[in-house]
Design a protein around this motif. Structure first.
Motif, PDB file in Angstrom:
ATOM      1  N   GLN A 204       0.783  -1.371   0.048  1.00  0.00           N
ATOM      2  CA  GLN A 204      -0.012   0.208  -0.015  1.00  0.00           C
ATOM      3  C   GLN A 204       0.922   1.383   0.045  1.00  0.00           C
ATOM      4  N   LEU A 205       1.624   1.481  -0.994  1.00  0.00           N
ATOM      5  CA  LEU A 205       2.575   2.584  -1.272  1.00  0.00           C
ATOM      6  C   LEU A 205       2.201   3.598  -1.998  1.00  0.00           C
ATOM      7  N   GLY A 206       0.772   3.296  -2.615  1.00  0.00           N
ATOM      8  CA  GLY A 206       0.361   4.389  -3.264  1.00  0.00           C
ATOM      9  C   GLY A 206       0.576   3.695  -5.050  1.00  0.00           C
ATOM     10  N   ASP A 207       0.047   4.525  -5.753  1.00  0.00           N
ATOM     11  CA  ASP A 207       0.198   4.023  -7.051  1.00  0.00           C
ATOM     12  C   ASP A 207       1.623   3.729  -7.656  1.00  0.00           C
ATOM     13  N   LEU A 342       4.533   6.280  -8.062  1.00  0.00           N
ATOM     14  CA  LEU A 342       3.948   7.578  -8.882  1.00  0.00           C
ATOM     15  C   LEU A 342       3.617   8.150  -7.654  1.00  0.00           C
ATOM     16  N   GLN A 343       4.320   9.459  -7.491  1.00  0.00           N
ATOM     17  CA  GLN A 343       4.382  10.074  -6.247  1.00  0.00           C
ATOM     18  C   GLN A 343       3.270  11.402  -6.169  1.00  0.00           C
ATOM     19  N   THR A 344       2.156  10.886  -5.564  1.00  0.00           N
ATOM     20  CA  THR A 344       1.236  11.939  -5.293  1.00  0.00           C
ATOM     21  C   THR A 344       1.147  11.989  -3.695  1.00  0.00           C
ATOM     22  N   PRO A 345       1.873  12.685  -3.048  1.00  0.00           N
ATOM     23  CA  PRO A 345       1.930  13.036  -1.631  1.00  0.00           C
ATOM     24  C   PRO A 345       0.258  12.568  -0.807  1.00  0.00           C
ATOM     25  N   VAL A 346       0.272  11.739   0.011  1.00  0.00           N
ATOM     26  CA  VAL A 346      -0.913  11.400   0.528  1.00  0.00           C
ATOM     27  C   VAL A 346      -1.514  12.610   1.481  1.00  0.00           C
ATOM     28  N   HIS A 347      -0.573  13.172   1.853  1.00  0.00           N
ATOM     29  CA  HIS A 347      -1.131  14.482   2.800  1.00  0.00           C
ATOM     30  C   HIS A 347      -0.514  15.836   2.213  1.00  0.00           C
ATOM     31  N   ALA A 348      -1.255  16.817   2.302  1.00  0.00           N
ATOM     32  CA  ALA A 348      -0.537  18.095   1.637  1.00  0.00           C
ATOM     33  C   ALA A 348       0.813  18.459   2.224  1.00  0.00           C
ATOM     34  N   GLU A 350       2.820  16.515   3.126  1.00  0.00           N
ATOM     35  CA  GLU A 350       4.146  15.817   2.967  1.00  0.00           C
ATOM     36  C   GLU A 350       4.794  16.260   2.070  1.00  0.00           C
ATOM     37  N   GLU A 351       6.312  16.353   1.939  1.00  0.00           N
ATOM     38  CA  GLU A 351       7.039  16.791   0.933  1.00  0.00           C
ATOM     39  C   GLU A 351       7.314  15.812  -0.048  1.00  0.00           C
ATOM     40  N   PRO A 352       7.246  15.731  -1.396  1.00  0.00           N
ATOM     41  CA  PRO A 352       7.457  14.922  -2.237  1.00  0.00           C
ATOM     42  C   PRO A 352       8.811  14.083  -2.121  1.00  0.00           C
ATOM     43  N   LEU A 353       8.925  12.941  -2.099  1.00  0.00           N
ATOM     44  CA  LEU A 353      10.161  12.088  -1.989  1.00  0.00           C
ATOM     45  C   LEU A 353      10.448  11.384  -3.077  1.00  0.00           C
ATOM     46  N   ASN A 354      11.658  11.642  -3.609  1.00  0.00           N
ATOM     47  CA  ASN A 354      12.101  10.782  -4.923  1.00  0.00           C
ATOM     48  C   ASN A 354      12.823   9.503  -4.397  1.00  0.00           C
ATOM     49  N   VAL A 355      12.023   8.375  -4.598  1.00  0.00           N
ATOM     50  CA  VAL A 355      12.462   7.225  -3.941  1.00  0.00           C
ATOM     51  C   VAL A 355      13.162   6.379  -5.019  1.00  0.00           C
ATOM     52  N   GLY A 356      13.027   6.829  -6.366  1.00  0.00           N
ATOM     53  CA  GLY A 356      13.479   6.209  -7.341  1.00  0.00           C
ATOM     54  C   GLY A 356      12.923   4.738  -7.565  1.00  0.00           C
ATOM     55  N   SER A 357      13.452   3.789  -8.220  1.00  0.00           N
ATOM     56  CA  SER A 357      12.923   2.547  -8.360  1.00  0.00           C
ATOM     57  C   SER A 357      12.585   1.726  -6.961  1.00  0.00           C
ATOM     58  N   VAL A 358      11.645   1.048  -6.737  1.00  0.00           N
ATOM     59  CA  VAL A 358      11.480   0.238  -5.412  1.00  0.00           C
ATOM     60  C   VAL A 358      11.681  -1.063  -5.530  1.00  0.00           C
ATOM     61  N   ALA A 359      11.630  -1.539  -7.102  1.00  0.00           N
ATOM     62  CA  ALA A 359      11.939  -3.053  -7.358  1.00  0.00           C
ATOM     63  C   ALA A 359      12.334  -3.216  -8.845  1.00  0.00           C
ATOM     64  N   ILE A 385      13.513  -6.679  -4.617  1.00  0.00           N
ATOM     65  CA  ILE A 385      12.628  -5.747  -3.985  1.00  0.00           C
ATOM     66  C   ILE A 385      13.520  -4.791  -3.127  1.00  0.00           C
ATOM     67  N   GLY A 386      13.530  -3.564  -3.302  1.00  0.00           N
ATOM     68  CA  GLY A 386      14.425  -2.391  -2.544  1.00  0.00           C
ATOM     69  C   GLY A 386      13.705  -2.182  -1.259  1.00  0.00           C
ATOM     70  N   VAL A 387      13.962  -2.862  -0.272  1.00  0.00           N
ATOM     71  CA  VAL A 387      13.340  -2.807   1.137  1.00  0.00           C
ATOM     72  C   VAL A 387      13.507  -1.246   1.617  1.00  0.00           C
ATOM     73  N   GLU A 388      14.850  -1.006   1.518  1.00  0.00           N
ATOM     74  CA  GLU A 388      15.264   0.195   2.147  1.00  0.00           C
ATOM     75  C   GLU A 388      14.533   1.553   1.656  1.00  0.00           C
ATOM     76  N   ARG A 389      14.396   1.567   0.495  1.00  0.00           N
ATOM     77  CA  ARG A 389      13.569   2.649  -0.047  1.00  0.00           C
ATOM     78  C   ARG A 389      12.271   2.660   0.139  1.00  0.00           C
ATOM     79  N   ILE A 390      11.863   1.272   0.085  1.00  0.00           N
ATOM     80  CA  ILE A 390      10.426   1.459   0.881  1.00  0.00           C
ATOM     81  C   ILE A 390      10.156   1.953   2.231  1.00  0.00           C
ATOM     82  N   PHE A 391      11.148   1.318   3.080  1.00  0.00           N
ATOM     83  CA  PHE A 391      11.268   1.939   4.362  1.00  0.00           C
ATOM     84  C   PHE A 391      11.316   3.362   4.326  1.00  0.00           C
ATOM     85  N   SER A 392      12.056   3.943   3.442  1.00  0.00           N
ATOM     86  CA  SER A 392      12.201   5.734   3.459  1.00  0.00           C
ATOM     87  C   SER A 392      10.910   6.321   3.541  1.00  0.00           C
ATOM     88  N   ILE A 393       9.983   5.501   2.633  1.00  0.00           N
ATOM     89  CA  ILE A 393       8.619   6.256   2.590  1.00  0.00           C
ATOM     90  C   ILE A 393       7.946   6.011   3.810  1.00  0.00           C
TER      91      ILE A 393
END
Lengths: 504, 504
Positions: A204-207, A342-348, A350-359, A385-393
């Motif tokens: 459930q990391l968004g789109d 595809l980063q649409t921040p869930v909350h206004a 929230e700063e957009p976070l460039n996490v690059g590829s996650v898998a 799967i890049g767990v660390e990047r998912i963790f950042s989110i």
């Protein structure tokens, strides 16, 4: 869609959203006084030249500790990932953290400078593993395994300059799933993409979007556009930058830095700026120039089949044929893919976070053969799967919410309101442990009752058992619910059963 | 006694006893032909001097891969261990695989030569962690944590000469549990010993004994016997050999190799050959010489309290006061302990296996202070379970029994008896995956039915769903039990519910 295994979705949202910010790795500069240095020298019989008076206590650059709060989150993420791998019939495998240096050489292209080598202390030359794919290929070749579906969750190490805001570390977890063996085309490949979709939906990391391409199509494009073979590698790495740079800048790099003829660059530009679904595959089949290239045709044929299978799996709309996708690693030979959020921040706020590829992943049909004495090939396809990047989110989200999560699983606290009850508490807690109940007590001879009850509230422990003079006399134990503060006296011999009933 | 978490005891016996022997790491000598070398040179643009034509494919010395069968066993062992740690209220923690080199120096005494250093590739000097205790102490000091109960399961690395028959490797797992903080004496220490008992009982490795001693008692003995302080370390390491050598040989080493006066050695011998229960503690209290030493008295007082608590925990009979126990590591300051298996082979045909100690630990009150700039101390006590050694025992048992264990968790296999049913199989399996059902199919366009059913029998998959023309026409799926070979037709829309019912 299976989501989060045993974790209820609301619980997960709470977990992901409401975790406190971790303490962070504060560096302490340890300036020892002269007398302390003298003491240390005496204690360890050090020679003065070994003295280190300005020693900073920290973790190595690009690494970090995971606090108990962070461990809970990481374990939940890994649980989602591993459950999915097992759902697809994968076996577990583990390999050593380091390999013979020569196992890793010539596998990673330009990235080979990022490999950590161990110091030559006599004996073999060793390097820390850089990914889990090369050790897997080495395992297959070494044990002559021709067919295997395995997963591997483990740390890998890369000497990258750590840009922590992007979730990049020098030590990080990878979760790999790979299918080795000779099979009918694109069935395992499609399963890998299906798995990526299941995991990213489950977390459930968004789109998200999965870009796919094929190394043979890229090579075909370079050939038909007139790139000299010696420049394939350099041009490929320029193309790979199209997700971060404009075509204009990439073209400039190709022409000025890499010496490509401008008209060749323009021809490449016509191709690599394309992305789309199965219709783009069809369109490329019709392309009068590209369709003359045998390699490209093979790649296009496979992609067409892949999209057909992805449609049957119900995930085709998550996948985009993207001709700019190149992937850095040397060992890929066919289809390649990369999942981006595809980063649409869930909350206004929230700063957009460039996490690059996650898998990411792809097909590597030649790697096992590089380890086999007679070059016997075992075709493979897999994903990581890049767990660390998912963790950042998740860490980003932690800033917004505030509710505490539990870092222990303790079910019962053993308390007393009176002095001189340590012996009874110890006897009682041993009974609980021996019955498999998760229990704690205070490591004090004579604790006050209130701090004991506060501890339970702070730690989220649901039950307290209380023993005092009255209870001992009557052969009962008081059982207290922390939430409701209700207390009932229970016969000692029924206590374990009553606790188990309440916890079930 | 809580045993094995969710694993039933019979199932565990089957698992421990009936595992097949692992394939083993066969070394393949990779003699490349000239044309292959030429190819490799071309492909990677290698200089000829980098050529490696006699490259042997293997894992580094003292390391190994864990096969899927072995992974299942290791995960069951870790599950028992971690469940116990959580039962005692521990939080999880993770630290990097490597630390700054200076974090590890001066912590391990004579063993420091066994630390793996990373090559200096620019930047910090790094070493692979040697245990999980020093990183824990570094974490506490760095984050100014004064109180924490944590567990950590992770690999550590030691450059020992690998005697694989003894279960010793250069890379191995440790499972650590530690309690940091200032508490009333011996309560956390007693809990550590209780945990060791719970784990060793839970793993059902046969009878065991935990030896305990105290560093202060040993130092006191050396002092009252007249050992010069400069020789404490050397004499201590001789004493530590009493579990493998006779007193005569140890005495010889002390006198001849280490230059101790014979009468001093004899005085030591009178003490260190003693072992017993709480009555030996009382006896030492009465010893006219030893009771003059303040340090020894402190140690004896704590051991007396420890035995009192162990009696309340119901584990005192598993613990022996053993004056020869010394433990190698430098950082222990108080009580020390080591669990050994008492080996009576379960089966006559089993060879006795010397596995040495399977768990050990102790109190280290000074280690955190070594990292704190102002030397602030955080008293700690902990234990470490040697999973690899326990694993060796299980591997030994594998030789005797023969039943297969499952390496996957697949619940349903999607099969077809007819050609051209790939599309239907893919649609069907995606439905199962999306419902959270663990499912596999054959990666073939047109597989024959019999190999599909055989695969299920071999892999222990309990259910098969079969789709063919007839089923497609009638809107049903055939559900087959692999064990009973019974088949029933189920309406497609009810299939998932029926499967979930059968699996629950």
């Amino acid at each position: 869609m299976p989501q989060l295994g045993l974790l209820h979705w609301r619980a997960w949202t709470v977990l992901l959203g409401q975790l406190r910010r971790p303490p962070g790795a504060v560096c302490i500069r340890a300036v020892r006084s002269h007398s302390q240095v003298a003491e240390a020298l005496f204690a360890s019989q050090l020679k003065p030249d070994q003295e280190k008076s300005n020693f900073i206590i920290k973790t190595p650059k690009g690494t970090r500790d995971l606090s108990p709060q962070q461990m809970v989150v990481r374990e939940k993420i890994l649980d989602v990932v591993v459950s999915c791998f097992k759902r697809h019939g994968a076996k577990g495998l583990d390999t050593p953290a380091f390999e013979l240096k020569e196992v890793l050489t010539e596998k990673y292209g330009e990235d080979c400078g990022l490999i950590y080598d161990l110091q030559d202390q006599g004996g073999e030359l060793l390097s820390l593993r850089y990914d889990l794919t090369v050790p897997f290929a080495r395992y297959l070749a070494m044990n002559k395994v021709k067919k295997m579906k395995r997963y591997h969750v483990g740390k890998v190490w890369r000497r990258e300059s750590p840009t922590i805001v992007q979730g990049r570390y020098r030590e990080f977890y990878q979760c790999d799933f790979d299918i080795a063996g000779q099979f009918d085309p694109m069935i395992p490949d499609a399963e890998c993409l299906k798995i990526m979709c299941e995991i990213l939906s489950g977390l459930q990391l968004g789109d998200f979007l999965i870009k796919v391409n094929d190394r043979r199509i890229l090579d075909g494009i370079f050939t038909v556009c007139g790139v000299p073979e010696s420049k394939f590698h350099a041009i490929c790495s320029s193309v790979d930058k199209l997700d971060k740079m404009s075509w204009k800048d990439v073209r400039h790099e190709m022409v000025v830095k890499k010496g490509l003829a401008p008209e060749v660059a323009d021809r490449i530009g016509d191709y690599v700026q394309c992305h789309g679904g199965i219709s783009l595959v069809e369109q490329m089949f019709q392309d009068p120039v590209l369709s003359q290239n045998k390699q490209a045709l093979e790649g296009l044929g496979d992609l067409k089949l892949l999209f057909e299978y992805l449609t049957l799996f119900g995930v085709a709309e998550k996948v985009s044929f993207d001709l700019s996708l190149a992937r850095g690693l040397d060992y890929y030979t066919g289809v390649i893919y990369e999942a981006v959020l595809l980063q649409t921040p869930v909350h206004a706020e929230e700063e957009p976070l460039n996490v690059g590829s996650v898998a990411a992943g792809g097909r590597y049909d030649g790697l096992v053969g590089m380890f086999d004495p007679r070059g016997h090939k075992v075709p493979c396809v897999g994903l990581s799967i890049g767990v660390e990047r998912i963790f950042s989110i998740v860490e980003q989200r932690m800033k917004i919410f505030g509710e505490k999560i539990r870092t222990t699983e303790t079910q019962v606290f053993v308390a007393t309101p009176q002095k001189n009850f340590l012996q009874e508490r110890l006897k009682l807690i041993a009974e609980l442990w021996d019955a498999g109940i998760k229990a704690e007590l205070m490591y004090k001879n004579n604790p006050k009752l209130l701090p004991q009850l506060h501890y339970c509230e702070n730690m989220g422990i649901p039950l307290v058992v209380i023993i005092g003079e009255q209870e001992l006399k009557e052969g009962v134990i008081k059982l207290r619910s922390v939430a409701s503060r209700e207390e009932v006296a229970i016969k000692r011999e029924n206590l374990v059963a009553e606790i188990q009933k309440r916890l079930s």
